[in-house]
Design an enzyme around this catalytic site. Sequence first.
Site, PDB file in Angstrom:
ATOM      1  N   GLY A  65      30.488  15.262  54.860  1.00  0.00           N
ATOM      2  CA  GLY A  65      29.431  15.316  53.837  1.00  0.00           C
ATOM      3  C   GLY A  65      28.097  15.172  54.558  1.00  0.00           C
ATOM      4  N   ASP A 121      24.695  21.619  52.325  1.00  0.00           N
ATOM      5  CA  ASP A 121      24.635  21.216  53.735  1.00  0.00           C
ATOM      6  C   ASP A 121      23.332  21.634  54.396  1.00  0.00           C
ATOM      7  OD1 ASP A 121      27.659  21.233  53.117  1.00  0.00           O
ATOM      8  OD2 ASP A 121      27.379  20.084  54.960  1.00  0.00           O
ATOM      9  N   ASN A 126      26.745  25.652  51.539  1.00  0.00           N
ATOM     10  CA  ASN A 126      27.596  24.545  51.070  1.00  0.00           C
ATOM     11  C   ASN A 126      29.049  24.934  51.338  1.00  0.00           C
ATOM     12  OD1 ASN A 126      27.857  21.921  49.805  1.00  0.00           O
ATOM     13  ND2 ASN A 126      28.718  22.960  48.041  1.00  0.00           N
ATOM     14  N   LYS A 127      29.943  24.063  50.969  1.00  0.00           N
ATOM     15  CA  LYS A 127      31.372  24.267  51.235  1.00  0.00           C
ATOM     16  C   LYS A 127      31.844  25.656  50.835  1.00  0.00           C
ATOM     17  CE  LYS A 127      33.531  22.120  52.922  1.00  0.00           C
ATOM     18  NZ  LYS A 127      33.745  22.361  54.369  1.00  0.00           N
TER      19      LYS A 127
HETATM   20  O1  MRU Z   1      33.047  19.942  55.463  1.00  0.00           O
HETATM   21  P1  MRU Z   1      32.449  18.857  54.625  1.00  0.00           P
HETATM   22  O2  MRU Z   1      33.450  18.104  53.817  1.00  0.00           O
HETATM   23  O3  MRU Z   1      31.552  17.952  55.437  1.00  0.00           O
HETATM   24  O4  MRU Z   1      31.522  19.635  53.598  1.00  0.00           O
HETATM   25  C1  MRU Z   1      30.792  18.893  52.679  1.00  0.00           C
HETATM   26  C2  MRU Z   1      30.093  19.712  51.681  1.00  0.00           C
HETATM   27  O5  MRU Z   1      30.123  20.912  51.707  1.00  0.00           O
HETATM   28  C3  MRU Z   1      29.264  18.977  50.670  1.00  0.00           C
HETATM   29  O6  MRU Z   1      29.207  19.680  49.476  1.00  0.00           O
HETATM   30  C4  MRU Z   1      27.847  18.797  51.221  1.00  0.00           C
HETATM   31  O7  MRU Z   1      27.872  18.232  52.501  1.00  0.00           O
HETATM   32  C5  MRU Z   1      27.005  17.977  50.334  1.00  0.00           C
HETATM   33  S1  MRU Z   1      27.485  16.291  50.391  1.00  0.00           S
HETATM   34  C6  MRU Z   1      26.408  15.357  49.482  1.00  0.00           C
END
Ligand code: MRU
Length: 363
Positions: free
Chosen positions: A46, A238, A248-249
């Site tokens: 995150g 991100d 984002n994810k």
């Molecule tokens: O691969 P990750 O689990 O680190 O990805 C996280 C995300 O995509 C979240 O949506 C993003 O970091 C926002 S967290 C407040």
Amino acid sequence: MLPTIEWTNDAIVMIDQRKLPASEIYVSCKTAQEVAKAIKTMVIRGAPAIGVAAAMGIALGMRRSKATGTKQFATEFQKLCDLMAATRPTAVNLFWAIEQVKRVFAEAAQGGCSVDEIKQRLEAEARRIHDADVASCRAMGAFGADLVPQDARILTHCNAGALATAGSGTALGVIRAAAGQGKNVVVLADETRPFLQGARLTAWELVKDGIDTTVITDNMAASMMRLGNVDLVVVGADRIAANGDVANKIGTYGVAVLAKEHEIPFYVAAPLSTIDLNTTDGSKIPIEERSDREVTHVGPNRLTPEGAHIRNPAFDVTPAKYVTAIITERGIARPPFHESLAALVSGQQAVGSGQWAVVSEEL
Ligand code: MRU
């Protein structure tokens, strides 16, 4: 809410997010190298949370330095900054946090501080970044809750909650704040293949908070929207480019396109540290490719035949045209984002349609 990351006396302690929800196990990192590994392997993940972890990891590593002179100390510091920067490429909060500790280091060194004084300042800065994130989540929640109707069925993707931040979360911070205001909030959590942040982490957090949560597989979102079961979408980010494109994810882009088709508002909640005005648009955002194993296996079980090629881009970019608004700790940015984001970052806030004023209070 359990703390996602904490600096105890001699270690950075994190809940192991790879093991949730089956077990609540804490990992104690005693060196900067262990913190870097925890970020890379997604013990902690995150965008805001990995920024906090990197700052704490650098400060912890420098506290253990045996250097007596500032020159040797500075060389070791640069190495630790490089180590953290190499962990994950997409979340700009990581690089933002490294820049913050670099600034503190440079100011202290230029001010003639001793090695011990610099160590203390780095630790104080890491703690400040942590506490500022807690405050940001709270402020984002308050702004975002105003966008949530009294009865709201909210779809979210991945985990943008307490586990992804030092506080109550970005997207989940908004949901928590709305629920806290007495709104009737129910959540649809996309499972979020392949790492299952939605099914494992978002559902775990929200169920613990007593918020009505239904997990759906990613390919159910379209049908849920078509059947009228979604009032709004809120996700985290991100990295947000200057023009409002949002990384984002993986899977977020699809959700955004679907939301537009069904005339459902698509909100992004992210702190200002996620906004990267140096990146003009989403095509310039580096997208992390993670290991094949996240796709080929669920736990120990293999899903795919040997010999099949695998792709695993961990993030995608949602073009700004699909984003209804971006919720930050300083207020809500609306299109045109190149204007509204620049105004928010430079310390202004919206005072009316297309009008901006300087914010006086320190956030
Ligand atoms: O691969 P990750 O689990 O680190 O990805 C996280 C995300 O995509 C979240 O949506 C993003 O970091 C926002 S967290 C407040």
